[in-house]
Design an enzyme around this catalytic site. Structure first.
Site, PDB file in Angstrom:
ATOM      1  N   ARG A 165      -2.592  -2.278  -3.311  1.00  0.00           N
ATOM      2  CA  ARG A 165      -3.822  -1.531  -3.140  1.00  0.00           C
ATOM      3  C   ARG A 165      -3.762  -0.373  -4.136  1.00  0.00           C
ATOM      4  NH1 ARG A 165      -5.592   1.194   2.489  1.00  0.00           N
ATOM      5  NH2 ARG A 165      -7.700   1.746   1.910  1.00  0.00           N
TER       6      ARG A 165
ATOM      7  N   HIS B 145     -12.426   2.285   0.682  1.00  0.00           N
ATOM      8  CA  HIS B 145     -12.267   1.292   1.763  1.00  0.00           C
ATOM      9  C   HIS B 145     -12.829  -0.070   1.356  1.00  0.00           C
ATOM     10  CE1 HIS B 145     -12.019   4.728   4.938  1.00  0.00           C
ATOM     11  NE2 HIS B 145     -10.806   4.244   4.687  1.00  0.00           N
TER      12      HIS B 145
ATOM     13  N   ASN C  23       0.874  -1.168   0.000  1.00  0.00           N
ATOM     14  CA  ASN C  23       0.000   0.000   0.000  1.00  0.00           C
ATOM     15  C   ASN C  23       0.914   1.221   0.000  1.00  0.00           C
ATOM     16  OD1 ASN C  23      -1.914   1.940   0.431  1.00  0.00           O
ATOM     17  ND2 ASN C  23      -2.588   1.172   2.421  1.00  0.00           N
TER      18      ASN C  23
ATOM     19  N   GLU D 146      -6.850  -5.550   5.408  1.00  0.00           N
ATOM     20  CA  GLU D 146      -6.842  -5.256   3.977  1.00  0.00           C
ATOM     21  C   GLU D 146      -5.677  -5.960   3.275  1.00  0.00           C
ATOM     22  OE1 GLU D 146      -7.126  -1.394   5.673  1.00  0.00           O
ATOM     23  OE2 GLU D 146      -8.232  -0.675   3.935  1.00  0.00           O
TER      24      GLU D 146
ATOM     25  N   GLU E 171     -12.108  -0.747  16.225  1.00  0.00           N
ATOM     26  CA  GLU E 171     -11.691  -1.978  16.904  1.00  0.00           C
ATOM     27  C   GLU E 171     -11.304  -1.765  18.363  1.00  0.00           C
ATOM     28  OE1 GLU E 171      -8.466  -3.580  14.525  1.00  0.00           O
ATOM     29  OE2 GLU E 171      -9.666  -3.329  12.713  1.00  0.00           O
ATOM     30  N   ASN E 172     -10.893  -0.530  18.686  1.00  0.00           N
ATOM     31  CA  ASN E 172     -10.221  -0.306  19.982  1.00  0.00           C
ATOM     32  C   ASN E 172     -10.856   0.701  20.916  1.00  0.00           C
ATOM     33  OD1 ASN E 172      -7.723  -1.921  19.499  1.00  0.00           O
ATOM     34  ND2 ASN E 172      -7.512  -0.491  17.796  1.00  0.00           N
TER      35      ASN E 172
ATOM     36  N   ASP F  97      -5.660  12.551  16.321  1.00  0.00           N
ATOM     37  CA  ASP F  97      -5.606  11.193  16.862  1.00  0.00           C
ATOM     38  C   ASP F  97      -6.617  11.048  18.001  1.00  0.00           C
ATOM     39  OD1 ASP F  97      -4.581   8.964  18.665  1.00  0.00           O
ATOM     40  OD2 ASP F  97      -3.217   8.808  16.959  1.00  0.00           O
TER      41      ASP F  97
ATOM     42  N   GLY G  86      -8.815   1.265  13.311  1.00  0.00           N
ATOM     43  CA  GLY G  86      -8.178   1.696  14.561  1.00  0.00           C
ATOM     44  C   GLY G  86      -9.147   2.109  15.658  1.00  0.00           C
TER      45      GLY G  86
ATOM     46  N   ARG H 273      -9.847  15.127   7.724  1.00  0.00           N
ATOM     47  CA  ARG H 273     -10.734  15.460   6.590  1.00  0.00           C
ATOM     48  C   ARG H 273     -12.112  15.857   7.107  1.00  0.00           C
ATOM     49  NH1 ARG H 273      -9.776   9.966   3.379  1.00  0.00           N
ATOM     50  NH2 ARG H 273      -7.989   9.558   4.723  1.00  0.00           N
TER      51      ARG H 273
ATOM     52  N   ARG I 261      -6.962   8.916  20.350  1.00  0.00           N
ATOM     53  CA  ARG I 261      -6.422   8.642  21.695  1.00  0.00           C
ATOM     54  C   ARG I 261      -5.970   9.935  22.369  1.00  0.00           C
ATOM     55  NH1 ARG I 261      -2.663   3.728  19.804  1.00  0.00           N
ATOM     56  NH2 ARG I 261      -2.607   5.139  18.059  1.00  0.00           N
TER      57      ARG I 261
ATOM     58  N   LEU J 264     -13.679   2.892  10.992  1.00  0.00           N
ATOM     59  CA  LEU J 264     -13.340   4.147  11.676  1.00  0.00           C
ATOM     60  C   LEU J 264     -11.851   4.174  12.000  1.00  0.00           C
ATOM     61  CD1 LEU J 264     -16.367   4.254  14.197  1.00  0.00           C
ATOM     62  CD2 LEU J 264     -16.249   5.193  11.879  1.00  0.00           C
ATOM     63  N   GLY J 265     -11.076   4.776  11.106  1.00  0.00           N
ATOM     64  CA  GLY J 265      -9.638   4.943  11.350  1.00  0.00           C
ATOM     65  C   GLY J 265      -9.317   6.413  11.145  1.00  0.00           C
TER      66      GLY J 265
HETATM   67  P1  ADP Z   1      -5.475   4.553   9.105  1.00  0.00           P
HETATM   68  O1  ADP Z   1      -6.709   5.120   8.444  1.00  0.00           O
HETATM   69  O2  ADP Z   1      -4.303   5.496   9.064  1.00  0.00           O
HETATM   70  O3  ADP Z   1      -5.146   3.128   8.742  1.00  0.00           O
HETATM   71  P2  ADP Z   1      -6.068   3.450  11.751  1.00  0.00           P
HETATM   72  O4  ADP Z   1      -7.066   2.431  11.320  1.00  0.00           O
HETATM   73  O5  ADP Z   1      -4.735   2.994  12.213  1.00  0.00           O
HETATM   74  O6  ADP Z   1      -5.896   4.581  10.662  1.00  0.00           O
HETATM   75  O7  ADP Z   1      -6.757   4.306  12.925  1.00  0.00           O
HETATM   76  C1  ADP Z   1      -6.126   5.381  13.530  1.00  0.00           C
HETATM   77  C2  ADP Z   1      -7.042   5.920  14.624  1.00  0.00           C
HETATM   78  O8  ADP Z   1      -7.351   4.840  15.517  1.00  0.00           O
HETATM   79  C3  ADP Z   1      -6.442   7.031  15.468  1.00  0.00           C
HETATM   80  O9  ADP Z   1      -7.414   8.037  15.717  1.00  0.00           O
HETATM   81  C4  ADP Z   1      -6.078   6.331  16.770  1.00  0.00           C
HETATM   82  O10 ADP Z   1      -6.153   7.179  17.863  1.00  0.00           O
HETATM   83  C5  ADP Z   1      -7.132   5.251  16.832  1.00  0.00           C
HETATM   84  N1  ADP Z   1      -6.619   4.108  17.597  1.00  0.00           N
HETATM   85  C6  ADP Z   1      -5.699   3.243  17.233  1.00  0.00           C
HETATM   86  N2  ADP Z   1      -5.446   2.340  18.222  1.00  0.00           N
HETATM   87  C7  ADP Z   1      -6.254   2.665  19.213  1.00  0.00           C
HETATM   88  C8  ADP Z   1      -6.469   2.135  20.514  1.00  0.00           C
HETATM   89  N3  ADP Z   1      -5.780   1.075  20.953  1.00  0.00           N
HETATM   90  N4  ADP Z   1      -7.404   2.727  21.275  1.00  0.00           N
HETATM   91  C9  ADP Z   1      -8.104   3.804  20.828  1.00  0.00           C
HETATM   92  N5  ADP Z   1      -7.917   4.336  19.594  1.00  0.00           N
HETATM   93  C10 ADP Z   1      -7.013   3.792  18.809  1.00  0.00           C
END
Ligand code: ADP
Length: 398
Positions: A93, A181, A9, A379, A331-332, A283, A328, A241, A285, A209-210
């Site tokens: 990709r 996506h 990618n 992916e 999932e988290n 970010d 990101g 964005r 977090r 949601l990333g």
């Molecule tokens: P990308 O679109 O760059 O692939 P990701 O899928 O890695 O992005 O997602 C990035 C986002 O996910 C960020 O806002 C980050 O804070 C959040 N994130 C990643 N890991 C965690 C976690 N363990 N807990 C909470 N948020 C997370």
């Protein structure tokens, strides 16, 4: 010697990659990593399937190193790291397949020319995707390469889901809603067929949601509607964005604020979203940790907008059976999932606090009318699966 496939990618300053060895039951994840800082201070980091660091290398005076030179070094590393495996193909990709390309394809000259012509539709991504393909062709001309399109999963949606209310001639020129996506959504649809075939056959919203974020409405595992449109700017609020916006704002910025198209592009892609509203960070977090009230406002807007768009997709689906969170944040982040689900309580969705806090595979309560799941996306694996599927013979070869 057995085979291996690499998924790539490629972006403007980074190349993400994953290496899969070929097992009887499909590709097996062997390593993944990132070459970043291309053009400034390149750094290669790769980890094995358990997360252990395999390589962490920086280049002295590396600012002048091209994608091609760095890919050469990456191949050399992969050869050393997997001496008993031969790389038999590379999957890429490719963000845009336009109206014509609805499935993964083996790269040849004609395809590259056709994909070049789509670069104006995705100027920030497509040229870099294609540059990596060309760089690898120069290094290993006989190595099969496969283009896997982010738009392909959405290709067969009904006309109403792809058309802007613009004059027909513009639609026919390609000014339409494509959706992105797609490799992530396809992976989720595939995984769900294995773990929950009943839900896979129903009406589903997948929330990717990333940093980039979108929703996809699926019926029987096929895309029916999605929040991204002509570009990956549309739909949800994202890390940097803006998501959907009144087009009149852009006219105002051009004519009244005197902004150039380049300045507007930077504003919409890099300075908006969570970063723009919070003034703190893109970010999630970092926003949770911040005590700045604007950080809380940005988080609130993120979940409000996600629920609002999900409501529109429930209409496209004519109802809802389940929601899947991935990427990101999906999932988290239990706080974001809980907030979105609470805003969708009118659908009959109720989540279990403890399951949600644990990022459990199912986070809805047993009496919830809607099932809510968390599924990690992959992916890179989807690209590897497609790449193997497109090779001329099973297991392929040079
Ligand atoms: P990308 O679109 O760059 O692939 P990701 O899928 O890695 O992005 O997602 C990035 C986002 O996910 C960020 O806002 C980050 O804070 C959040 N994130 C990643 N890991 C965690 C976690 N363990 N807990 C909470 N948020 C997370």
């Amino acid at each position: 010697m057995s085979g291996a496939v690499v998924s790539i990618n490629a972006g403007s300053s980074s190349i993400k990659f994953a290496l899969f060895t070929l097992d009887t039951d499909g590709p097996r994840h062997a390593a993944a990593g990132k070459l970043e800082g291309i053009g400034t201070a390149p750094r290669l980091v790769a980890r094995d399937a358990d997360g252990a660091v395999l390589v962490d290398r920086s280049w002295n005076n590396g600012a002048g190193l091209t994608h091609e030179a760095l890919l050469h070094d990456l191949f050399a590393w992969a050869g050393d790291h997997l001496p008993e495996h031969e790389i038999i193909a590379i999957g890429h990709r490719v963000v845009h397949g336009g109206m014509a390309f609805a499935r993964p394809l083996l790269v040849d000259d004609a395809l590259l020319t056709a994909l070049d012509a789509l670069s104006p539709l995705a100027p920030l991504h497509q040229p870099h995707n294609l540059a990596a393909i060309r760089a690898i062709r120069a290094l290993a001309p006989a190595l099969p390469q496969v283009a896997c399109f982010d738009t392909a999963f959405h290709h067969d949606r009904a006309d109403s889901a792809t058309r802007f209310a613009l004059p027909r001639a513009l639609h026919d020129k390609g000014i339409r809603r494509y959706g992105f996506h797609g490799l992530s959504y396809e992976y989720i649809a595939r995984t769900l067929r294995e773990i929950d075939p009943e839900l896979a056959g129903g009406r589903l919203i997948v929330a990717h949601l990333g940093n980039g974020a979108s929703l996809c409405a699926m019926r029987e595992g096929k895309s029916v509607d999605t929040t991204m449109g002509f570009t990956a700017l549309d739909g949800l609020m994202m890390g940097t964005r803006c998501g959907n916006i009144d087009p009149g704002v852009l006219l105002h910025l051009l004519t009244q604020e005197g902004m150039s198209s380049g300045e507007i592009e930077t504003l919409l892609y890099q300075q908006s979203g969570l970063l723009g509203v919070s003034g703190v960070s893109s970010d999630m977090r970092a926003l949770h940790k911040s005590e700045d009230p604007h950080a809380a406002e940005a988080i609130d807007l993120f979940t409000w907008r996600a629920a609002r768009e999900a409501g529109a997709l429930v209409s496209s689906l004519g109802g809802l059976d389940g929601i899947v969170f991935t990427a990101g944040i999906g999932e988290n982040d239990p706080i974001i999932r809980a907030s979105i689900c609470e805003r969708l309580a009118w659908t009959g969705l109720t989540i279990d606090r403890d399951l949600n806090a644990r990022n459990a595979p199912v986070i809805s309560r047993p009496d919830s009318r809607i099932i809510a799941r968390v599924i990690p996306t992959d992916e890179e694996r989807m690209i590897a699966v497609h790449t193997l599927g497109v090779l001329p013979a099973p297991g392929g070869g040079r």
